[in-house]
Motif scaffolding. Structure first.
Motif, PDB file in Angstrom:
ATOM      1  N   LEU A  51       0.457  -1.076   0.636  1.00 40.54           N
ATOM      2  CA  LEU A  51      -0.043  -0.238  -0.260  1.00 40.54           C
ATOM      3  C   LEU A  51       0.756   1.491  -0.236  1.00 40.54           C
ATOM      4  O   LEU A  51       1.111   2.528  -0.665  1.00 40.54           O
ATOM      5  CB  LEU A  51      -0.950  -0.091   1.192  1.00 40.54           C
ATOM      6  CG  LEU A  51      -2.125   0.958   1.569  1.00 40.54           C
ATOM      7  CD1 LEU A  51      -2.830   1.388   0.216  1.00 40.54           C
ATOM      8  CD2 LEU A  51      -2.463   0.584   2.859  1.00 40.54           C
ATOM      9  N   ASP A  52       1.628   1.208   1.037  1.00 42.08           N
ATOM     10  CA  ASP A  52       3.071   2.590   0.754  1.00 42.08           C
ATOM     11  C   ASP A  52       3.191   2.868   0.150  1.00 42.08           C
ATOM     12  O   ASP A  52       3.938   4.245  -0.997  1.00 42.08           O
ATOM     13  CB  ASP A  52       3.534   2.522   2.373  1.00 42.08           C
ATOM     14  CG  ASP A  52       2.519   2.807   3.629  1.00 42.08           C
ATOM     15  OD1 ASP A  52       2.160   3.572   3.464  1.00 42.08           O
ATOM     16  OD2 ASP A  52       3.102   2.761   4.283  1.00 42.08           O
ATOM     17  N   LEU A  53       4.144   2.030  -0.778  1.00 41.48           N
ATOM     18  CA  LEU A  53       4.741   1.518  -1.607  1.00 41.48           C
ATOM     19  C   LEU A  53       4.300   1.999  -2.865  1.00 41.48           C
ATOM     20  O   LEU A  53       4.377   3.064  -3.969  1.00 41.48           O
ATOM     21  CB  LEU A  53       6.213   0.162  -1.860  1.00 41.48           C
ATOM     22  CG  LEU A  53       6.920   0.103  -1.081  1.00 41.48           C
ATOM     23  CD1 LEU A  53       7.491  -1.701  -1.983  1.00 41.48           C
ATOM     24  CD2 LEU A  53       8.001   1.394  -1.159  1.00 41.48           C
ATOM     25  N   TYR A  73       0.428   3.679  -3.423  1.00 39.83           N
ATOM     26  CA  TYR A  73       0.384   4.591  -3.220  1.00 39.83           C
ATOM     27  C   TYR A  73       1.149   6.579  -2.417  1.00 39.83           C
ATOM     28  O   TYR A  73       0.626   7.261  -2.569  1.00 39.83           O
ATOM     29  CB  TYR A  73      -0.878   4.941  -1.855  1.00 39.83           C
ATOM     30  CG  TYR A  73      -2.549   4.348  -2.491  1.00 39.83           C
ATOM     31  CD1 TYR A  73      -2.771   5.115  -3.643  1.00 39.83           C
ATOM     32  CD2 TYR A  73      -2.749   2.635  -2.287  1.00 39.83           C
ATOM     33  CE1 TYR A  73      -4.307   4.657  -4.306  1.00 39.83           C
ATOM     34  CE2 TYR A  73      -4.424   2.510  -3.448  1.00 39.83           C
ATOM     35  CZ  TYR A  73      -4.778   3.109  -3.776  1.00 39.83           C
ATOM     36  OH  TYR A  73      -5.784   3.114  -4.727  1.00 39.83           O
ATOM     37  N   GLY A  74       2.016   5.318  -1.446  1.00 40.75           N
ATOM     38  CA  GLY A  74       3.127   7.118  -1.488  1.00 40.75           C
ATOM     39  C   GLY A  74       3.572   7.936  -2.335  1.00 40.75           C
ATOM     40  O   GLY A  74       3.287   9.603  -2.315  1.00 40.75           O
ATOM     41  N   PRO A  75       4.587   7.481  -3.448  1.00 39.59           N
ATOM     42  CA  PRO A  75       4.680   8.253  -4.599  1.00 39.59           C
ATOM     43  C   PRO A  75       3.653   9.228  -4.865  1.00 39.59           C
ATOM     44  O   PRO A  75       3.983  10.469  -4.953  1.00 39.59           O
ATOM     45  CB  PRO A  75       4.565   7.409  -5.889  1.00 39.59           C
ATOM     46  CG  PRO A  75       5.175   6.233  -5.670  1.00 39.59           C
ATOM     47  CD  PRO A  75       4.400   5.877  -3.925  1.00 39.59           C
ATOM     48  N   TYR A 114       1.124  10.872  -2.704  1.00 36.76           N
ATOM     49  CA  TYR A 114       0.821  11.970  -2.050  1.00 36.76           C
ATOM     50  C   TYR A 114       2.621  12.572  -2.333  1.00 36.76           C
ATOM     51  O   TYR A 114       2.371  14.011  -1.525  1.00 36.76           O
ATOM     52  CB  TYR A 114       0.886  11.323  -0.820  1.00 36.76           C
ATOM     53  CG  TYR A 114      -1.128  10.786  -1.363  1.00 36.76           C
ATOM     54  CD1 TYR A 114      -1.966  11.992  -1.593  1.00 36.76           C
ATOM     55  CD2 TYR A 114      -1.167   8.910  -1.804  1.00 36.76           C
ATOM     56  CE1 TYR A 114      -2.992  11.076  -1.568  1.00 36.76           C
ATOM     57  CE2 TYR A 114      -2.384   8.852  -1.455  1.00 36.76           C
ATOM     58  CZ  TYR A 114      -3.470   9.719  -1.707  1.00 36.76           C
ATOM     59  OH  TYR A 114      -4.704   9.447  -1.960  1.00 36.76           O
ATOM     60  N   HIS A 115       3.424  12.112  -2.148  1.00 41.07           N
ATOM     61  CA  HIS A 115       4.933  12.827  -1.995  1.00 41.07           C
ATOM     62  C   HIS A 115       4.497  13.840  -3.182  1.00 41.07           C
ATOM     63  O   HIS A 115       5.224  14.635  -2.350  1.00 41.07           O
ATOM     64  CB  HIS A 115       5.680  11.207  -2.648  1.00 41.07           C
ATOM     65  CG  HIS A 115       7.118  11.928  -2.828  1.00 41.07           C
ATOM     66  ND1 HIS A 115       8.210  11.953  -3.397  1.00 41.07           N
ATOM     67  CD2 HIS A 115       7.459  13.358  -1.783  1.00 41.07           C
ATOM     68  CE1 HIS A 115       9.486  12.126  -2.962  1.00 41.07           C
ATOM     69  NE2 HIS A 115       9.126  12.766  -2.124  1.00 41.07           N
TER      70      HIS A 115
END
Lengths: 195, 195, 195, 195
Positions: free
Chosen positions: D156-158, D160-162, D164-165
């Motif tokens: 999930l982090d990998l 969706y993270g980009p 929001y970054h």
DNA sequence: CCTTAAACGAGACGGTACGTCCGGTCTTTAA
DNA sequence: TTAAAGACCGGACGTACCGTCTCGTTTAAGG
């Protein structure tokens, strides 16, 4: 104007609760801070019920005051005009005191801007008392305590006027002695003191 | 009470615009429908500026009335007491008429619920005129038009009282002739007219 | 746009007081409740002085954060890439914690609506750190800890992305172990682990 | 928290008008310049009605976004994990673009200072989609497109993270190709692609 | 006694004004 | 000449009541 609701269906318990709540809240908060919402809440009644029967806050309070004022201010007739007027004015002063929480004072203030309320106040509350007042003066004329040709409207103004003059400018309503002095002067305006 | 802001910084143009707008709107809408929002809008001023310098609508209107009333109601002194009083009371009646849009009447109504405003109204507007009034009466005493021992406070009540009595119950302010009658009676209360 | 004031005339003591007050108040109230008025009052400075040198609250806080962030977030280089990234990200998490009173989080939120602030934030604060970050990755490529053909922009997204993903939805910023796991996965995305 | 008013009495037409007006105005002015006053005016509703049902501007917009987002972001399942994620992320990017007038971006910014709104945003909007996302990944594990032991939270982090970054620093949301690259890297983090 | 129309409580609703806060600009005073 | 102090206009805030308007529920009049 819409037809008024059928008075037969009116709930007397609600009416009483509303009038009582109005006077209570007026005493607690003063007329100005009194609101229809608060009356409704205190009386356990919906706002709609108030608006069904009265057009405004003033009209509610007027009716409430009318109820209580009836007994308070009957013109006495002991035969001594000055003494009777003193009694009567003292009762009126009681209704106006303390000014901050007096419902009557609130009505007077409201009536200054509200023609309709003013008319109701005058016709339902004031006029009957003016009539009683004049009746008492006529009695005094028959008794020879007042000249037969005294102008009763002028008498009304000279006798009641000082109260309202002092009320509106917060000059301090007269105490018993001051009231006696005022009355004595007012009566002297109508001719030589009776023998 | 919080210390007022430094009056040195005050913008006189805004002050004038606010007072002028207040009187205009009062004349158009009546005191009751007058709002701070409308004053601010008409004066082209932010509400904050009004609240910075006055605590309430009443205080604004009081100051506005103070400005204009200054010139209107100077007690004349022609030597004829009854005539001078007539002139003076006529001017006062002018300030109170028409009641619906008179700023002065609005203030009187407001002062009935607002202790602080009542104090200001009394001290800034009424008291100085009472003083002038009594001064005029003292002159009359020196002239022999009024007994030397007349109680001037009673005179005040008998002369001004009728106005306010009629005002608060919408009984109709006296016209010139009625006013003359009232004055004649009021003065007679102080004894036989001097020979 | 008006010519900016001459920076030579700038009062350094005021500047420091403003920046310090900003960070203090941000820590006390949170960025959202921070106001220019409060900064001016706390710093003993007039609002005008703030507006003279900065266009907005965001710009003031940005400069304040820039001052303190400089030392906090220098990319270390011990030779162990994963460990160094862990150190670095931990420092960044420190700046973002606790979210309610973090000036950096406030800036991020503000920048989401304010194009100009976003540009300043990116160019003055973020870009230099991105450059350092990439420089560190290039070093790792030279050291054989990362494939020579790794896409450094993708690495940036995979490594920093999770932080902001969690930040914006209040999913809880990663603790040390979780961070290690995330980093391990992110680096694995660039090829077989070096022998 | 005070008990919400009885939802049975709620006027659905007003609710719809408010939510519609919110999204319209947000698109026209951006979330930041959106005000409760403007929503009320546009919706033809009194401010009181808004405050009766929602505690803040953020809560209104959250509900509005919830309504529209429901259909927009259903995780597809064609059997091709990378393609499905690409479809899904493209839909999310659509909600966040253009950032200046995206209601979703406004909510994210607001949630960064408002704990309660953040909770609602997370639980009502984000969490259900996270659950769907993980369900899709589990399907991929069953299909052999993802290792059975892959840590789905990390995924999930990998993945969706980009987004929001890049969003928070205005680094430019990824286009289709860039997105494909990012996804490919993110999936590679979980081991060699299955034969 | 039953029906049925009203009055009722509850309270949501569109409005208006309140008094406050803060943004950003402009003026005055003192150094 | 600069900067503190702070007044100023503008605009949104969140609240309080206004008077109107449904809602279901009593309740009492008249069939």
């Amino acid at each position: 104007m819409a037809a008024p609701p059928n008075p037969l269906r009116r709930n007397e318990a609600s009416r009483r609760a509303i009038l009582d709540a109005s006077l209570q809240l007026c005493a607690e908060l003063g007329y100005r801070r009194l609101t229809i919402e608060a009356i409704a809440a205190r009386a356990g009644v919906s706002k709609k019920t108030i608006y069904r029967w009265w057009p405004s806050k003033g009209a509610v309070v007027l009716e409430a005051v009318d109820d209580v004022a009836t007994t308070v201010t009957e013109h006495p007739n002991t035969g001594d005009l000055a003494a009777d007027l003193h009694t009567q004015l003292t009762a009126v002063i009681g209704l106006l005191t303390p000014a901050e929480t007096s419902a009557a004072v609130g009505l007077i203030a409201e009536a200054l801007h509200d023609e309709e309320l003013a008319r109701d106040l005058r016709e339902r509350i004031i006029r009957p008392r003016i009539d009683e007042f004049k009746e008492r003066l006529r009695q005094a004329q028959r008794d020879g305590q007042l000249p037969a040709d005294a102008d009763l409207d002028v008498a009304l103004d000279l006798i009641y006027g000082p109260l309202y003059h002092r009320l509106v400018f917060h000059l301090g309503l007269p105490g018993p002695d001051e009231l006696r002095t005022l009355l004595a002067h007012a009566l002297r305006a109508f001719g030589p003191p009776p023998r």
